[in-house]
Design an enzyme around this catalytic site. Sequence first.
Site, mmCIF file in Angstrom:
data_model
loop_
_atom_site.group_PDB
_atom_site.id
_atom_site.type_symbol
_atom_site.label_atom_id
_atom_site.label_comp_id
_atom_site.label_asym_id
_atom_site.label_seq_id
_atom_site.Cartn_x
_atom_site.Cartn_y
_atom_site.Cartn_z
ATOM 1 N N LYS A 97 0.979 -1.576 -0.007
ATOM 2 C CA LYS A 97 -0.280 0.191 -0.292
ATOM 3 C C LYS A 97 0.924 1.370 -0.056
ATOM 4 C CE LYS A 97 -4.152 0.827 2.182
ATOM 5 N NZ LYS A 97 -4.376 0.452 3.862
HETATM 6 C C1 E4P Z 1 -8.406 1.550 3.867
HETATM 7 O O1 E4P Z 1 -7.750 1.253 3.065
HETATM 8 C C2 E4P Z 1 -7.753 1.998 4.818
HETATM 9 O O2 E4P Z 1 -7.540 1.189 5.166
HETATM 10 C C3 E4P Z 1 -9.828 2.399 5.295
HETATM 11 O O3 E4P Z 1 -10.555 2.081 4.310
HETATM 12 C C4 E4P Z 1 -9.397 3.251 6.542
HETATM 13 O O4 E4P Z 1 -11.090 3.531 6.845
HETATM 14 P P1 E4P Z 1 -11.367 4.128 7.371
HETATM 15 O O5 E4P Z 1 -10.970 6.055 7.521
HETATM 16 O O6 E4P Z 1 -12.460 3.661 8.555
HETATM 17 O O7 E4P Z 1 -9.965 4.658 9.177
#
Ligand code: E4P
Length: 274
Positions: A97
């Site tokens: 990522k």
């Molecule tokens: C996605 O890859 C992120 O880890 C995640 O969806 C973030 O979600 P949040 O905004 O609810 O923390």
Amino acid sequence: MELFVDSASLDEISHALDTGVLDGVTTNPSKMKEAVELVKKQGKKVSLTAYIKQLCRMCKGLPVSLEVIGASYEDLVREGLLLHRMFNPVAKNVVVKIPVNPQFDTEKHRVHDGIKAIRSLSKKGVRVNCTLVFTPEQALLAAKAGAQFVSPFCGRLDDYIRSSHGMKFSKGEYYPAEGKKRWAKQWNDQGVVSGIDLVAQCVEIFDVHGIKTKVLAASIRNVRQLREAAVVGAHCATMSLETLEAALVHPKTEQGMKKFSDDVVPEYASLFKK
Ligand code: E4P
């Protein structure tokens, strides 16, 4: 549509896998923090290397996104390669990522460090999930750089649009895909009216241009948002185990189940005793 669980908890991931319909896992440094704190709370020592290896092993056959922490092109590539080298041999399912843009100083022309890192890693055969996407054009550039997934953050964009208009809300509270109109003015962030609208615009751009990168609707906070992501054609969505399970709940399903159970006559029940 692929459904991912957004968690680094082995327990939650194993419940999500148990559904038999899970297509992948996404993690981030905050999810890792929660997981580490939970293990420590249980009075155990944490070896994050062993922990992540176990996570990858249990998700064999499904992509697992692991996030870097650096903020320069050099660090993103070095850390991406390191994560891949350490964990991909376990089950060949690591996706790195990379934030779309970890640098904010446009004068030094480093605003494109994320995109450059995605390009380098993709060229080296490392699968990339481009994270922290808040505009369709960020998604387009990440796709051009070779990302396998782009992650538009629905919930966080809804938060941003709401809070910049002084609206009070709680995390997970539904915000309509069509956004909000106040005094005939449509609330928006650079022409994007909601998190789901962001997903829809990314999907449309990829469709129009025949781009193969998958749009992974991220930061999905509630079931209606999941449904709307599906309606606008998101290729994948990632959510908490809580949201994934909530997608199965309806009071009339529960009531109907109770009535069917009450109506079972002994003759019908005996069919199942063979
Ligand atoms: C996605 O890859 C992120 O880890 C995640 O969806 C973030 O979600 P949040 O905004 O609810 O923390």
